[in-house]
Every structure is written in structure tokens, then in C-alpha cells.
Design a protein around this motif. Structure first.
Motif, PDB file in Angstrom:
ATOM      1  N   ALA A  88      -2.365  36.456  -8.308  1.00  0.00           N
ATOM      2  CA  ALA A  88      -0.965  36.668  -7.930  1.00  0.00           C
ATOM      3  C   ALA A  88      -0.857  37.608  -6.733  1.00  0.00           C
ATOM      4  O   ALA A  88       0.003  37.419  -5.872  1.00  0.00           O
ATOM      5  CB  ALA A  88      -0.175  37.204  -9.112  1.00  0.00           C
ATOM      6  N   SER A  92       0.814  36.482  -3.306  1.00  0.00           N
ATOM      7  CA  SER A  92       2.049  37.197  -2.988  1.00  0.00           C
ATOM      8  C   SER A  92       2.097  37.741  -1.569  1.00  0.00           C
ATOM      9  O   SER A  92       3.074  38.378  -1.181  1.00  0.00           O
ATOM     10  CB  SER A  92       2.265  38.329  -3.994  1.00  0.00           C
ATOM     11  OG  SER A  92       2.522  37.771  -5.271  1.00  0.00           O
ATOM     12  N   ASP A  93       1.071  37.454  -0.788  1.00  0.00           N
ATOM     13  CA  ASP A  93       1.082  37.884   0.613  1.00  0.00           C
ATOM     14  C   ASP A  93       2.105  37.111   1.446  1.00  0.00           C
ATOM     15  O   ASP A  93       2.450  37.526   2.547  1.00  0.00           O
ATOM     16  CB  ASP A  93      -0.309  37.723   1.243  1.00  0.00           C
ATOM     17  CG  ASP A  93      -1.298  38.771   0.740  1.00  0.00           C
ATOM     18  OD1 ASP A  93      -0.848  39.806   0.193  1.00  0.00           O
ATOM     19  OD2 ASP A  93      -2.513  38.549   0.878  1.00  0.00           O
ATOM     20  N   ARG A  98       4.787  34.020  -3.282  1.00  0.00           N
ATOM     21  CA  ARG A  98       5.554  34.775  -4.276  1.00  0.00           C
ATOM     22  C   ARG A  98       6.449  33.841  -5.075  1.00  0.00           C
ATOM     23  O   ARG A  98       6.566  33.969  -6.294  1.00  0.00           O
ATOM     24  CB  ARG A  98       6.386  35.870  -3.607  1.00  0.00           C
ATOM     25  CG  ARG A  98       5.568  37.067  -3.153  1.00  0.00           C
ATOM     26  CD  ARG A  98       6.435  38.218  -2.674  1.00  0.00           C
ATOM     27  NE  ARG A  98       7.251  37.908  -1.509  1.00  0.00           N
ATOM     28  CZ  ARG A  98       6.801  37.922  -0.244  1.00  0.00           C
ATOM     29  NH1 ARG A  98       5.541  38.229   0.011  1.00  0.00           N
ATOM     30  NH2 ARG A  98       7.612  37.632   0.748  1.00  0.00           N
ATOM     31  N   GLU A  99       7.076  32.893  -4.393  1.00  0.00           N
ATOM     32  CA  GLU A  99       7.946  31.929  -5.068  1.00  0.00           C
ATOM     33  C   GLU A  99       7.136  31.049  -6.028  1.00  0.00           C
ATOM     34  O   GLU A  99       7.561  30.797  -7.150  1.00  0.00           O
ATOM     35  CB  GLU A  99       8.684  31.070  -4.034  1.00  0.00           C
ATOM     36  CG  GLU A  99       9.573  30.008  -4.630  1.00  0.00           C
ATOM     37  CD  GLU A  99      10.800  30.553  -5.357  1.00  0.00           C
ATOM     38  OE1 GLU A  99      11.510  29.746  -5.966  1.00  0.00           O
ATOM     39  OE2 GLU A  99      11.039  31.777  -5.335  1.00  0.00           O
ATOM     40  N   ARG A 102       6.237  33.129  -9.072  1.00  0.00           N
ATOM     41  CA  ARG A 102       7.435  33.348  -9.888  1.00  0.00           C
ATOM     42  C   ARG A 102       7.774  32.112 -10.715  1.00  0.00           C
ATOM     43  O   ARG A 102       8.018  32.193 -11.924  1.00  0.00           O
ATOM     44  CB  ARG A 102       8.624  33.721  -8.998  1.00  0.00           C
ATOM     45  CG  ARG A 102       9.867  34.134  -9.788  1.00  0.00           C
ATOM     46  CD  ARG A 102      11.067  34.374  -8.871  1.00  0.00           C
ATOM     47  NE  ARG A 102      11.604  33.137  -8.332  1.00  0.00           N
ATOM     48  CZ  ARG A 102      12.322  32.249  -9.020  1.00  0.00           C
ATOM     49  NH1 ARG A 102      12.571  32.449 -10.288  1.00  0.00           N
ATOM     50  NH2 ARG A 102      12.761  31.141  -8.455  1.00  0.00           N
TER      51      ARG A 102
END
Length: 188
Positions: A88, A92-93, A98-99, A102
Motif C-alpha cells: 500500500a 500510494s505514491d 491510493r484510489e 482504498r
């Protein structure tokens, strides 16, 4: 079957995060090879819909044809990996990563909710009733402590599975562990 599929591309994680794809992949991992029609009956979907989503899972490397057990004209599919993982932090970079993370976390939570909603103690022994369930804990840990928790929980689960392999009372069980920090608003 390979042990894990480590995803580093957010597009691949997003592709598998579709609710029906997650469900189909889970069914193939738990119940073994199946056709689109068989999976459609289990998932309450049409074989056309399951066929489409199976082709997408194939395209991204999650499943493969099971040539050993071909079913006449219809393809049989099998999972290629026991489980899917991703980093993650690495994903998440980017906003896209990130989406994707999530969305996948939400799919995992939906699955846990569905399993718990469907679980009924009726028909299970008192031992199973005493053993099954969930709990949650609020503790203060740094990121290193959360990583250690996740690593040790996975190790413990693998050790227990090996210890009880072949036990006549053993059944497949859903086992979860996870940890996320409380939001700033919750802490105030």
C-alpha cells in the motif's frame, strides 16, 4: 498454484477490485476450478456476466484455463495464486494507486461483512460457537508495530494451519487481521 500474486501496478489492483471479480476469484480459490455457468449460479449472476469478468481476471493474470478438466465446450477456470498482495505504501505514491488501495480495502471490508452476515451458529457445535467470532482492539502502535503485528499474525496462522492439518474437526475458516490508524477527528 502459486502462493501469491504481488501487485505493483494500480491498474491491476483496480481491475480485480470490481465486486464480482473479487467474488469470482474468491470462489475459484476456495472451491477450485469452475465454469462461468457454475460460478454464475453460485454468485447469482448470468453466465454472460461471469464470462466477461473471468476474461478480465485472465487478462490481468489472476486466473488461467484449467486444461486438465475441460468441460466440453465451456472453459473451466482456476485461480493462479492462493492470495493477492500489494504494498500500500508503494502504490500510494500516486493518486491512482491510493484510489486503487482504498477501493480494495472497501472490497475486503464488504467481504468480511458478508461472511459475518451469512454466519449462523445454528448447526454448529458449541465448540465452534465458542471459537468463532470477531473482536477489535484499540492500541497505540507506531507503523513498525503494526507491521510486526501483521507479520506475526500471518506467521501464527500458518503455524496453526500446519499444526492442525489433518485434524478431523478442521474446517476452512475465514481468518482476518488488520490494523488502521484512527482518524484525527476520532482521537479528539
Amino acid at each position: 498454484m502459486e502462493e501469491q500474486y504481488k501487485i505493483s501496478d494500480p491498474r491491476v489492483l483496480k481491475a480485480v477490485s470490481h465486486p464480482l471479480r473479487v467474488r469470482l476469484l474468491g470462489l475459484l480459490r476456495l472451491d477450485g476450478p469452475a465454469t462461468a455457468s457454475e460460478l454464475g449460479r453460485k454468485a447469482g449472476e448470468s453466465s454472460g456476466s461471469t464470462s466477461y469478468h473471468l476474461r478480465e481476471l485472465f487478462k490481468y493474470g489472476f486466473i488461467e484455463e484449467d486444461d486438465d478438466r475441460r468441460d466440453g465446450r465451456e472453459r473451466r477456470w482456476r485461480a493462479r495464486h492462493r492470495y493477492t498482495s500489494w504494498d500500500a505504501g508503494e502504490l500510494s505514491d500516486t493518486a491512482e494507486g491510493r484510489e486503487a488501495v482504498r477501493i480494495m480495502h472497501l472490497r475486503q471490508a464488504e467481504f468480511v461483512g458478508r461472511v459475518m452476515e451469512e454466519f449462523d451458529l445454528d448447526g454448529w457445535s458449541r465448540d465452534w460457537g465458542d471459537a468463532a467470532g470477531m473482536s477489535d482492539h484499540i492500541v497505540s502502535l507506531p507503523p513498525a508495530g503494526v507491521r510486526e503485528f501483521n507479520d506475526r499474525a500471518g506467521e501464527l496462522l500458518r503455524d496453526l494451519a500446519a499444526k492442525y492439518a489433518g485434524d478431523p474437526e478442521a474446517r476452512q475458516v475465514h481468518a482476518w487481521h488488520g490494523a488502521v490508524p484512527r482518524s484525527q477527528e476520532e482521537e479528539s
